[in-house]
Design an enzyme around this catalytic site. Structure first.
Site, short mmCIF file in Angstrom:
data_model
loop_
_atom_site.label_atom_id
_atom_site.label_comp_id
_atom_site.label_asym_id
_atom_site.label_seq_id
_atom_site.Cartn_x
_atom_site.Cartn_y
_atom_site.Cartn_z
NE ARG A 51 -2.65 -1.99 3.06
CZ ARG A 51 -2.75 -1.92 4.32
NH1 ARG A 51 -3.43 -0.93 4.99
NH2 ARG A 51 -2.40 -3.04 5.09
CD GLU A 88 -3.94 -3.41 14.48
OE1 GLU A 88 -3.68 -2.78 13.20
OE2 GLU A 88 -4.80 -3.09 15.11
#
Ligand code: PRP
Ligand code: ADE
Length: 172
Positions: A60, A97
């Site tokens: 991204r 995460e």
């Protein structure tokens, strides 16, 4: 809150429990599809610092970093997931995460002392950003700052990159 922050927040979609239960995923695809917001974001990031190279982080991060490099008239350097760069690399492993990863940069990606801005979409735990700072420094360049579209403040990723200037267009 700035006008730009409002525009950004308006174009980010929350997806609960993706890619794992308990994670609230911040989906930037509505923002990418909106040319006005995207142009404002790219212009803002490109105007932050005068640098020689913009580093983008797969995948991204590439979407933002490449147009920022063009707009800033800087070179673009890809930091890729392990195994994707063809020449000699440096690598760093880290946790994020929802998993772990190893990223690489070409050993000869920078001229000595190059001024570098690291660009990514999200700063969450800061594992990716910290690993990228380490890679850039090991490759002989100077990290001027990190710039992200969005910082997930509650994950305290900012603490992982203490000592490096950090720009977040929005903090959620
Ligand atoms: O601060 P952290 O906890 O390290 O998380 C942030 C990173 O996580 C996402 O990338 P991801 O590894 O999911 O890869 P992608 O860009 O290929 O989707 C995001 O694009 C950041 O690079
Ligand atoms: N919650 C999240 N949403 C989008 N990208 C992320 N990268 C790490 N955590 C993320």
């Amino acid at each position: 809150m700035t006008e730009l922050s409002k525009m950004i927040l308006d174009k980010i979609r929350d997806v609960p429990d993706y890619p794992k239960p308990g994670v609230l995923f911040k989906d930037i695809t509505p923002l990418l599809a909106d040319p006005v917001t995207m142009a404002a974001v790219v212009d803002e990031l490109a105007g932050l610092h005068q640098v020689d190279k913009i580093v983008g982080i797969e995948a991204r991060g590439f979407i933002l970093a490449a147009p920022v490099a063009y707009r800033a008239a800087a070179g673009f350097v890809p930091v890729r997931k392990k195994g994707k760069l063809p020449a000699e690399t440096l690598e760093e492993s880290y946790d994020l995460e929802y998993g772990s990863a190893t990223i690489e940069v070409h050993r000869d990606a920078f001229a000595p002392g190059d001024r570098v801005l690291i660009v990514d979409d999200v700063l969450a735990t800061g594992g990716t950003a910290k690993a990228t700072v380490d890679l850039v420094q090991r490759a002989g360049a100077r990290v001027v700052a990190i710039a992200v579209l969005m910082e997930l403040g509650f994950l305290k990723g900012r603490d992982r990159v203490e000592g490096v200037e950090l720009h977040s267009l929005v903090i959620v």
